[in-house]
Design an enzyme around this catalytic site. Structure first.
Site, PDB file in Angstrom:
ATOM      1  N   ASP A 187       0.821  -1.131   0.062  1.00 43.69           N
ATOM      2  CA  ASP A 187      -0.157  -0.010  -0.245  1.00 43.69           C
ATOM      3  C   ASP A 187       1.254   1.167   0.063  1.00 43.69           C
ATOM      4  O   ASP A 187       1.656   1.506   1.534  1.00 43.69           O
ATOM      5  CB  ASP A 187      -0.699   0.013   1.071  1.00 43.69           C
ATOM      6  CG  ASP A 187      -2.245  -0.609   1.124  1.00 43.69           C
ATOM      7  OD1 ASP A 187      -2.726  -0.418   0.949  1.00 43.69           O
ATOM      8  OD2 ASP A 187      -2.131  -1.835   1.682  1.00 43.69           O
ATOM      9  N   MET A 207       0.887   5.498  -0.319  1.00 45.75           N
ATOM     10  CA  MET A 207      -0.128   6.573   0.104  1.00 45.75           C
ATOM     11  C   MET A 207       1.442   7.898  -0.032  1.00 45.75           C
ATOM     12  O   MET A 207       1.978   7.717   0.536  1.00 45.75           O
ATOM     13  CB  MET A 207      -0.838   6.477   1.706  1.00 45.75           C
ATOM     14  CG  MET A 207      -0.917   5.529   1.773  1.00 45.75           C
ATOM     15  SD  MET A 207      -1.954   5.277   3.756  1.00 45.75           S
ATOM     16  CE  MET A 207      -2.630   3.892   3.478  1.00 45.75           C
TER      17      MET A 207
HETATM   18  C1  DX5 Z   1      -6.357   0.758   3.013  1.00 45.48           C
HETATM   19  C2  DX5 Z   1      -5.440   0.032   2.376  1.00 45.48           C
HETATM   20  C3  DX5 Z   1      -6.159  -1.302   2.689  1.00 45.48           C
HETATM   21  C4  DX5 Z   1      -5.293  -1.907   4.157  1.00 45.48           C
HETATM   22  C5  DX5 Z   1      -6.086  -2.616   5.253  1.00 45.48           C
HETATM   23  O1  DX5 Z   1      -6.139   1.946   2.384  1.00 45.48           O
HETATM   24  O2  DX5 Z   1      -6.023   0.455   0.738  1.00 45.48           O
HETATM   25  O3  DX5 Z   1      -5.112  -2.178   1.775  1.00 45.48           O
HETATM   26  O4  DX5 Z   1      -4.408  -2.036   4.760  1.00 45.48           O
HETATM   27  O5  DX5 Z   1      -6.393  -3.194   5.994  1.00 45.48           O
HETATM   28  P1  DX5 Z   1      -7.346  -3.727   6.565  1.00 45.48           P
HETATM   29  O6  DX5 Z   1      -7.197  -5.061   6.580  1.00 45.48           O
HETATM   30  O7  DX5 Z   1      -7.129  -3.779   8.143  1.00 45.48           O
HETATM   31  O8  DX5 Z   1      -8.850  -3.437   6.755  1.00 45.48           O
HETATM   32 ZN    ZN Z   2      -4.860  -1.387  -0.063  1.00 47.51          ZN
END
Ligand code: DX5
Ligand code: ZN
Length: 218
Positions: free
Chosen positions: A34, A36
Site C-alpha cells: 500500500d 500512500m
Molecule cells: C487501506 C489499504 C488497505 C489496508 C487494509 O487504505 O488499502 O490495504 O491495509 O487494512 P485492513 O485489512 O486492516 O482493513
Molecule cells: Zn490496499
C-alpha cells in the site's frame, strides 16, 4: 478460481518487515503493498526504497496499490523496485486507457480500483484493460476500519460481467477483511482477499491466514 490471500504490508511492523513477510510467505499467495502519497489520501505509508529493500528478501508477487494522485509518473520506478503489478484509482484517472498502456510498456500488470462511493459504471468500460479490479471495502488511507457491506453489490456486478464476457480480470477486495466479511465477499464473487489487521495484526499471522482460507473455502 481458487481464492487467493494477499496480506497488506501496511499492518506489518515496519521495523522488521522482512521477518513479518517471511513468516507468512509460504502461507499466502502474494503481498499487497500500500503506497500512500499524503495527497490522494490523508496519510503517508512508505515509498520506493522500502519496496526495493524488501524485494530480495521474498519471492512473493508484489501487488502495489497506488493511493496516489500521479501514479503513472512512478511506473518505471515501481518496476525498477521490483513490483509486478500496479493498481491505480479510477478517481485520479477517469479514462485510464493511456495509463494502462504505460503500465504494460513498463512490464507491469495493471489494475484499477474504486473507492466505496464510486459507482461500478466508472470502471465498467475499462474492465477489458485490467488484470485486477480492486473493489475498496473501506475508504483508503488507513488499516483497521470496518468493512462496508454495500460494496458487495459491485463485486456481484463485476463477477457477472467478467464471466459473461470472458474477461481475464481478477476481482480483489480490500479493507476490513476478516473470515466473516471474506466469506461474504467470496460468495459475491471475489478472487483475491487483502487483509492487514486480520493477518499481521494478529498474534499468530500464519494461523490467521489458515483461518481466513478455511472461511473462504467453506
Ligand atoms: C487501506 C489499504 C488497505 C489496508 C487494509 O487504505 O488499502 O490495504 O491495509 O487494512 P485492513 O485489512 O486492516 O482493513
Ligand atoms: Zn490496499
Amino acid at each position: 478460481m481458487e481464492a487467493r490471500i494477499f496480506p497488506s504490508l501496511l499492518a506489518a511492523d515496519f521495523s522488521r518487515l522482512a521477518d513479518d513477510v517471511g513468516q507468512v510467505e509460504e502461507a499466502v499467495d502474494g503481498l499487497h503493498v500500500d503506497v500512500m502519497d499524503g495527497h490522494f489520501v490523508p496519510n503517508i505509508s512508505f515509498g520506493l526504497s522500502v519496496i526495493e529493500d524488501l524485494r530480495p528478501t521474498t519471492k512473493l508477487f508484489f501487488d502495489t496499490h497506488l493511493m496516489m494522485s500521479n501514479p503513472a509518473f512512478f511506473f518505471p520506478h515501481f518496476k525498477a523496485a521490483g513490483c509486478e503489478m500496479v493498481t491505480v484509482h479510477i478517481e485520479v484517472a477517469p479514462d485510464p486507457t493511456r495509463i494502462a498502456e504505460q503500465a504494460r510498456a513498463n512490464g507491469l500488470e495493471f489494475g484499477l480500483t474504486l473507492n466505496p462511493p464510486t459507482p461500478f459504471v466508472a470502471v465498467e468500460p475499462f474492465l477489458h484493460l485490467v488484470d485486477n479490479l480492486l473493489i475498496m471495502s473501506v475508504f483508503p488511507g488507513f488499516g483497521g476500519q470496518a468493512f462496508i457491506p454495500e460494496v458487495l453489490e459491485k463485486v456481484e456486478r463485476a463477477r457477472e460481467m467478467i464471466d459473461s464476457e470472458g474477461m481475464a480480470a481478477d476481482i480483489q477486495i480490500d479493507g476490513g477483511i476478516t473470515p466473516e466479511t471474506g466469506r461474504q465477499a467470496r460468495a459475491a464473487g471475489a478472487d483475491i482477499f487483502v487483509a492487514g489487521t486480520a493477518i499481521f495484526g494478529q498474534p499468530n499471522p500464519v494461523a490467521a491466514v489458515a483461518e481466513l482460507r478455511a472461511a473462504l473455502e467453506d
